[in-house]
Write a protein that holds these residues in place. Structure first.
Motif: not given
Length: 466
Positions: A96-109, A209-217
């Motif tokens: 998983s991950g989340f959008i950090y900025s409107q121009d397309g930066y994404i955060v994950t593990n 939290i299970n496999p696949g949740n990693s990187g989510g907020p």
């Protein structure tokens, strides 16, 4: 009979009323999920694996077994005749991950995208976009990706510092590939230190939290990101009630560095520290266990001229140091080149020393420890429940024969370099120091074990000095 019936009705009404009030007090996550769900993404990766990497260790031959190696090589080649290239096997993973900025930066593990040949990001609106890895940091398990998109929904960054144990938190992610799954729980603990994760004071929760949740907020009830879900403690591979998230206060500095230069620089002072328990606190004349005990100072590090073995770091650059686990994140986040004041407890007195923080080497283990010397043994002598011999690295423990050494945790092969705050270079010196110790006194013993220094607490007993 009527009175009993009325009494029962009243009790039922009270119970229903209490239940309704309790339900009203429980948090409602529906709006939080609606508002923040669109900025949570699913991340999938592909990685090519060579045929030999796919073989379990039990099937991988030793280097001398050339016949088996040749057979396996031919088996995995396309034409079977030794002239083709090995097949590429694709290994896929999800996170998983989340959008950090409107121009397309994404955060994950970091571990979600590590070694990936291809990364794809699936947005809430159904779009699936290729992603570029901007930078990744193994020590904090944070990675930053970039997709070619604009006007994306973003999450509001909060702060993890005010979080309290017992506070409600919510996670959104893709466990087992089930997109946009929401799970809730409470903060179980803060500042957790995990093995090989010295730079992250993890937030522990009971959020599923299970496999696949990693990187989510991880959200607080205000809908702010307070952490990045990273790890679980499990004996089965699935959720067991103990999950860990990277505090957003730690992650944001890493994210900004990865965005700007693709890598992370950290402060370093060149010491190894250890926790202080009640016995060690007593040996250092402390009223309670606190701070980080300096067990080893690196010869080439910034602290070489400022700190000593046995110093207890209580404050670093104005920040209180509650325990050993608290120090690495504070030092790591200190700007490189900054001159800092450090409050220490040294030989029972508070002192302030200064030093300049430098950049953490790529491999700090390459730095030389202050007490790394070869062994050169001489005849054995007994004292303090040990058989000892002189070495160039200190006093070598040849055998543990009784108390107080056994209870202190001293082991065969330890090199004793300090007793009760006094340097020890020979058995005769140790015996002289031991002879002056009062029965019942708890003293600190500094040992070198396998190249690493560590303090142990030893309580002196009657007739133990000979």
């Amino acid at each position: 009979m009527l009175m009993q019936w009325l009494r029962g009705v009243v009790l039922v009404c009270i119970a229903l009323s209490a239940g309704a009030a309790f339900a009203r007090d429980l948090p409602q996550f529906t709006e939080l999920v609606k508002q923040n769900g669109p900025a949570v993404v699913n991340i999938s990766t592909k990685q090519s694996i060579s045929p030999r990497e796919m073989l379990p260790d039990s099937l991988q031959s030793p280097e001398t077994d050339e016949l088996f190696d040749q057979l396996m090589k031919r088996f995995f080649e396309r034409d079977g005749g030794g002239g083709g290239k090995p097949f590429d096997f694709d290994s896929s993973s999800r996170g998983s991950g989340f959008i950090y900025s409107q121009d397309g930066y994404i955060v994950t593990n970091h571990h979600v995208v590590y070694g990936a040949d291809e990364i794809r990001v699936k947005l809430n609106d159904g779009r699936e976009l290729p992603a570029t890895l901007i930078g990744s940091d193994k020590r904090t398990d944070v990675a930053v990706l970039k997709v070619d998109a604009t006007d994306l929904p973003v999450l509001k960054m909060g702060t993890s510092a005010p979080l309290e144990v017992g506070e409600w938190v919510l996670a959104i992610g893709s466990p087992f590939g089930f997109d946009h799954s929401a799970t809730a729980g409470i903060v179980s603990a803060k500042g957790r230190s995990l093995p090989d994760e010295n730079y992250v004071p993890f937030i522990q929760t009971d959020v599923a939290i299970n496999p696949g949740n990693s990187g989510g907020p991880l959200f607080n009830l205000a809908g702010e990101v307070v952490g990045i879900n990273s790890q679980i403690y499990s004996r089965s591979g699935g959720f067991m009630g103990v999950s860990f998230a990277i505090p957003i206060d730690v992650a944001q500095g890493v994210i900004e560095q990865l965005k700007s230069k693709g890598a992370v620089s950290r402060g370093w002072i060149g010491v190894y520290v250890q926790e202080i328990d009640a016995n060690l606190a007593q040996s250092f004349k402390m009223s309670k266990p606190e701070g980080a005990l300096v067990a080893q100072v690196m010869m080439d590090g910034p602290a070489a001229r400022a700190l000593n073995q046995g110093d207890v770091i209580l404050r670093f650059d104005g920040n209180p140091v509650a325990n050993a686990a608290a120090l690495p994140p504070i030092v790591g986040n200190t700007p490189i080149g900054k001159k800092v004041a450090i409050e220490v407890l040294r030989e029972g007195k508070r002192e302030t020393v200064t030093m300049t923080v430098t950049e953490l080497p790529k491999d700090p283990k390459d730095a030389k420890a202050s007490d790394a010397k070869p062994f050169l043994t001489t005849p054995v002598v007994g004292t303090l429940g040990m058989k000892l011999s002189d070495t160039e690295a200190g006093v070598l423990v040849d055998e543990v024969i009784g108390e107080p050494a056994r209870s202190a945790g001293i082991a065969i092969g330890d090199a004793i370099t300090q007793l009760d705050g006094q340097a020890v270079t020979a058995v005769a010196e140790l015996q002289s120091i031991a002879a002056e110790l009062s029965v019942g006194k708890t003293v600190a013993v500094l040992v070198n074990r396998g190249g690493s220094a560590r303090f142990l607490a030893m309580k002196i007993e009657a007739n133990a000095r000979e």
